[in-house]
Design a protein around this motif. Structure first.
Motif, short mmCIF file in Angstrom:
data_model
loop_
_atom_site.label_atom_id
_atom_site.label_comp_id
_atom_site.label_asym_id
_atom_site.label_seq_id
_atom_site.Cartn_x
_atom_site.Cartn_y
_atom_site.Cartn_z
N CYS A 99 0.85 -1.20 0.00
CA CYS A 99 0.00 0.00 0.00
C CYS A 99 0.88 1.24 0.00
N ASP A 146 -6.95 13.18 4.43
CA ASP A 146 -7.70 12.27 3.58
C ASP A 146 -6.82 11.12 3.07
N ASN A 156 -5.99 8.69 5.86
CA ASN A 156 -7.15 7.82 6.10
C ASN A 156 -7.20 6.73 5.04
N SER A 157 -6.89 7.11 3.80
CA SER A 157 -6.86 6.15 2.70
C SER A 157 -5.78 5.10 2.96
N TYR A 158 -4.67 5.54 3.48
CA TYR A 158 -3.56 4.64 3.81
C TYR A 158 -4.00 3.59 4.83
N LYS A 159 -4.65 4.04 5.89
CA LYS A 159 -5.13 3.12 6.92
C LYS A 159 -6.18 2.17 6.38
N SER A 160 -7.02 2.72 5.51
CA SER A 160 -8.08 1.89 4.90
C SER A 160 -7.49 0.78 4.04
N GLN A 161 -6.42 1.12 3.30
CA GLN A 161 -5.77 0.12 2.45
C GLN A 161 -5.20 -1.02 3.29
N GLU A 163 -6.13 -2.00 6.30
CA GLU A 163 -7.23 -2.80 6.86
C GLU A 163 -7.86 -3.68 5.79
N TYR A 164 -8.04 -3.11 4.60
CA TYR A 164 -8.68 -3.82 3.50
C TYR A 164 -7.88 -5.07 3.11
N LYS A 215 -7.82 -7.85 5.81
CA LYS A 215 -9.08 -8.60 5.83
C LYS A 215 -9.21 -9.49 4.59
N LYS A 248 -3.08 -2.29 -5.27
CA LYS A 248 -4.28 -1.70 -5.86
C LYS A 248 -4.16 -1.49 -7.36
#
Length: 331
Positions: free
Chosen positions: A31, A39, A42-47, A49-50, A53, A101
């Motif tokens: 990532c 923003d 936040n996208s970094y953290k979301s990646q 986590e995604y 999972k 991604k």
């Protein structure tokens, strides 16, 4: 005719080193975000986590690690520590597949993308780009490498053309390009000025004096060695070509010619002397001369670099770096 059962191909190259086919695929995710805005973070953290999972949800996959570079540009691979760690782990045999991604997330520079994709492929490590839906170990992935190769070459050519255009614009404005100083002169890169080095200038004056007296390049070279004079690089050895090069150099009369060499193409990076293939830019009264114009005109051989058809004369008035009243003073 007997019935033949067709076992469909998976269209992927299985890692040959893995003899246990029940072994789960060790998958790592990469990532990256390029800026440190809220923003993007936040996208970094979301990646992270995604992908954690996603990998854990696949029974045939095992999590080899989440590699993430935060607020780092993708154009410079050396600055991405986690990316380098990922590549090292892949090369050490700790990862079977990398998931990311998109190609732009993996590397903004196409040459780097191609380099690392091929490196990992040789090790049997797949790279899966989600947005493009490309697995580099599939037959479609082979086509990707061909496309990337073509794009990489085009990228290099475009960058080279832009750099060449920028350098020409600088030369047209009278800015020095690629000059690092010569015997008799010191170059200050901070303000881009050329100033006389009196100790070295004495050697230059000696060379011109002996040449006007009829001595040839080889004779002068021997005399310089006997007198203990050194070249700009500090060598006590003098070649006759070095002496003739000084005599031909327009800088010693206060002028400067820009564009003496050019790059043939960005792939081979081969440089040639410019005999008129590319534009040149001649600036008169650019800096303080060591040798007078009259001496140079009477005794200097024609410079092989100058082609009258391609020279653009840049006057003191058109260059922001030159003062007409004081040639040695650069604004």
């Amino acid at each position: 005719m007997k019935d033949v059962e067709v076992i469909k191909a998976r269209n992927t190259l299985s890692p040959r080193a893995r003899t246990n086919f029940e072994k789960r695929l060790r998958v790592a995710a990469y990532c990256r975000v390029s800026t440190d805005t809220e923003d993007q973070l936040n996208s970094y953290k979301s990646q992270v986590e995604y992908y954690t999972k996603l990998i854990k949800s696949k029974p045939e996959w095992s999590l080899a690690g989440i590699y993430a570079d935060e607020a780092i540009t993708g154009t410079q691979v050396k600055k991405r520590e986690d990316f380098q760690r990922l590549i090292n782990d892949c090369m050490n045999g700790d990862v079977d597949m990398v998931i990311t991604k998109s190609i732009s997330r993996f590397a903004r520079n196409t040459l780097d993308t191609l380099k690392y994709v091929r490196m990992l492929k040789d090790k049997g490590v797949a790279v899966f780009f989600e947005e493009e839906n490309i697995n580099t170990l599939t037959m479609d992935g082979e086509l990707l490498l061909v496309i990337l190769s073509s794009v990489a070459q085009q990228e290099v050519e475009n960058i080279s053309a832009n750099v060449k255009k920028g350098l020409k614009m600088k030369m047209q404005r009278g800015e020095l390009v690629g000059f690092q100083g010569c015997l008799g002169y010191d170059y200050n890169p901070a303000d881009k000025t050329i100033t006389i080095n009196e100790e070295e200038a004495a050697v230059v004056r000696y060379i011109f004096q002996r040449y006007t007296e009829g001595a040839g390049g080889s004779v002068i070279a021997k005399e310089l060695e006997n007198l203990g004079y050194k070249t700009k690089r500090g060598s006590p050895k003098w070649a006759d070509s070095t002496v003739i090069g000084i005599i031909k150099n327009e800088k010693y009369k206060g002028d400067i010619l820009l564009g003496k060499t050019f790059t043939v193409d960005p792939i081979s990076k081969r440089r040639l002397y410019n005999f008129g293939e590319e534009d040149q830019f001649y600036i008169r009264e650019h800096h303080e001369p060591i040798i007078s114009e009259e001496v140079c005109k009477r005794h200097s051989p024609e410079s092989p670099f100058i082609s009258e058809n391609c020279i653009h004369k840049v006057t003191a008035f058109s260059s922001p770096f030159i003062s007409k009243e004081t040639p040695g003073n650069h604004n």
